[in-house]
Design an enzyme around this catalytic site. Structure first.
Site, mmCIF file in Angstrom:
data_model
loop_
_atom_site.group_PDB
_atom_site.id
_atom_site.type_symbol
_atom_site.label_atom_id
_atom_site.label_comp_id
_atom_site.label_asym_id
_atom_site.label_seq_id
_atom_site.Cartn_x
_atom_site.Cartn_y
_atom_site.Cartn_z
ATOM 1 N N LYS A 46 0.827 -1.200 0.000
ATOM 2 C CA LYS A 46 0.000 0.000 0.000
ATOM 3 C C LYS A 46 0.868 1.259 0.000
ATOM 4 O O LYS A 46 1.939 1.278 0.627
ATOM 5 C CB LYS A 46 -0.897 -0.045 1.241
ATOM 6 C CG LYS A 46 -2.016 0.955 1.289
ATOM 7 C CD LYS A 46 -2.921 0.653 2.482
ATOM 8 C CE LYS A 46 -4.066 1.627 2.601
ATOM 9 N NZ LYS A 46 -4.997 1.252 3.688
ATOM 10 N N SER A 102 -9.407 1.634 2.195
ATOM 11 C CA SER A 102 -8.374 2.347 1.475
ATOM 12 C C SER A 102 -7.305 1.441 0.866
ATOM 13 O O SER A 102 -6.429 1.909 0.150
ATOM 14 C CB SER A 102 -7.700 3.359 2.418
ATOM 15 O OG SER A 102 -7.157 2.709 3.552
ATOM 16 N N SER A 153 -10.593 -1.075 6.022
ATOM 17 C CA SER A 153 -9.788 -0.769 4.834
ATOM 18 C C SER A 153 -9.159 -1.977 4.169
ATOM 19 O O SER A 153 -8.676 -1.880 3.038
ATOM 20 C CB SER A 153 -8.690 0.241 5.184
ATOM 21 O OG SER A 153 -9.253 1.499 5.469
#
Length: 464
Positions: free
Chosen positions: A74, A150, A174
């Site tokens: 990420k 996310s 997320s």
């Protein structure tokens, strides 16, 4: 091939690590232009790491459990020598001096970072994966639906076969929401299970909410791959005094494990396809020998959501005037609406909220003592349209309500595994299995039982 199978093939010399990396790079070249999930490709670095793996194997050295397996990271999480951009133009040159602890642990097990993956700008612009620096990531099942966030870039990369594993993080859904929206599995660990260091922008640690809520975790196409990543990531590290030396596997529970089923947490409504997913998962667990129990609700859900909102907004409010300038046009709407709905409290109110937080955790500990596992939705609707949460207050409230079980279980700090259950109307469906603190093993066992009976959905090719 699963990550487990890829690593085994490299260790047996059935394929070389370089061939494995190159096959993933080919897949990225084919698919990423359509879905925009991989942001910073680390092709040459990945090939060099793979060549070192092959030389070690040729020299007779033992290789790690993830030998040669490519993974994405990420955009929030440092990879040594690569910018950690948070999807923000201002941080385009923020080159990491060292791997974050979970990246280092995966690398030590033989896995190879192949690229960063996209996020909502600064992870604050919403739950749809769209960043100022890299643009929108597309759901491979249906381009008119969000991939979630996310950790949406990692979920899409894994779902489409561009990486065997993704390293995301989760403070309220997320990992689990994009897992459900893309048809993959994801693990949010217990707070303190995996070491981490989120001090990317400076030497100071964040406040208690950021310390306690954010947990790094893996995404994968199979529960077996999640299990292997879990075994690698669990442990302690001097960079993280929160990490607890609890064994990865604890004593089995006597008799059939009791599973509480809550289809509509808080009674705020659930879509029929999500209800069926929970029912299908419950039937799979019942068939596997679990004692499946319908229960009225989870403990103190609305109170927990209110406390979560007030604690996080109060901690975040002092920096918001500066942070909002980094989010680009319209990127501040999601947080602005949250702060309007739940304004910050004063110091006395914050102290009281910290007591409420512990008291809610106590209530959940009692609930999970009676029911070691909880089955429910990760999101109470099918994947929604991109940007719904930032469009207006109704959209924001709808998305916040949809991920409410993720939010409360992050607040409580307990582990959860998201696992697919099938498809409906051409879109993936899934559930999450929540467990007692540090009983990721029980969650993974139950998720495996569901997967064994309901199947694996990915990899998929983008469908437009």
């Amino acid at each position: 091939m699963s990550a487990v199978a890829q690593a085994a093939a490299v260790r047996r010399a059935d394929i070389s690590a370089v061939e494995l990396v190159d096959s993933h790079l080919d897949r990225i070249a084919e698919v990423n232009p359509q879905v925009n999930a991989v942001t910073q490709l680390m092709a040459e670095r990945a090939r060099e790491a793979a060549a070192r793996t092959d030389r070690r194997r040729a020299a007779g050295e033992a290789l790690g459990p993830l030998a040669g397996v490519p993974f994405t990271v990420k955009e929030t999480t440092p990879v040594e020598g690569v910018p950690t951009t948070f999807g923000v133009e201002r941080f385009r040159s923020l080159v990491a001096s060292a791997d974050a602890p979970p990246v280092a642990r995966l690398r030590a097990a033989g896995a190879i970072p192949i690229g960063h993956a996209n996020i909502p700008t600064l992870v604050l612009a919403g739950t749809h994966t769209r960043s100022e620096l890299f643009g929108d990531t597309v759901n491979p099942w249906d381009g008119s639906r969000t991939p979630g966030g996310s950790s949406g870039g990692d979920a899409v990369a894994v779902a489409t076969g561009m990486a065997a594993l993704g390293l995301g993080n989760d403070s309220g859904g997320s990992i689990r929401v994009p897992a459900q929206f893309n048809g993959v599995a994801g693990l949010k660990p217990t707070t303190g299970r995996f070491p981490a260091d989120h001090r990317v922008l400076g030497p100071d640690d964040p406040g208690p909410a950021s310390q306690m809520l954010v947990t790094d975790g893996p995404l994968a196409r199979t529960v077996g791959d999640l299990r292997l990543a879990y075994e690698v990531l669990a442990g302690t590290d001097p960079r993280d005094p929160r990490a607890v030396p609890v064994p990865a596997y604890l004593e089995p529970l006597p008799g059939p494990v009791r599973v509480a089923v809550v289809t509509d947490p808080g009674g705020h409504g659930v879509h029929p396809t999500v209800r069926r997913a929970v029912e299908d998962a419950a039937a799979a667990l019942r068939d596997a020998g679990y004692e499946v129990c319908e229960v009225p609700d989870v403990p103190r859900l609305d109170e927990a959501l209110e406390a979560y909102g007030r604690i996080t907004v109060t901690e975040f409010a002092p920096t918001w005037p500066v942070v909002r300038t980094l989010l680009g046009t319209g990127g501040d709407r999601y947080i602005d609406m949250a702060m309007e709905r739940t304004p910050p409290v004063d110091a006395a109110g914050f102290v009281k909220l910290m007591g409420t937080w512990l008291n809610i955790r106590r209530s959940w500990a009692g609930f999970l003592d009676a029911y070691p596992l909880l089955l429910g939705p990760s999101f109470t609707e099918p994947p929604v349209e991109p940007g719904l949460e930032s469009r207006d207050r109704a959209g924001r409230d709808r998305v916040a309500s949809g991920m409410r079980l993720c939010t409360v279980t992050s607040f409580v700090g307990v582990p959860a595994v998201a696992v697919p259950t099938g498809t409906a109307d051409g879109l993936p469906c899934g559930v999450q299995i929540v467990g007692r603190a540090f009983r990721e093993d029980l969650c993974l066992d139950a998720a495996q039982a569901i997967e064994d009976r309901l199947g694996v959905l990915t990899p998929v090719s983008p469908r437009g």
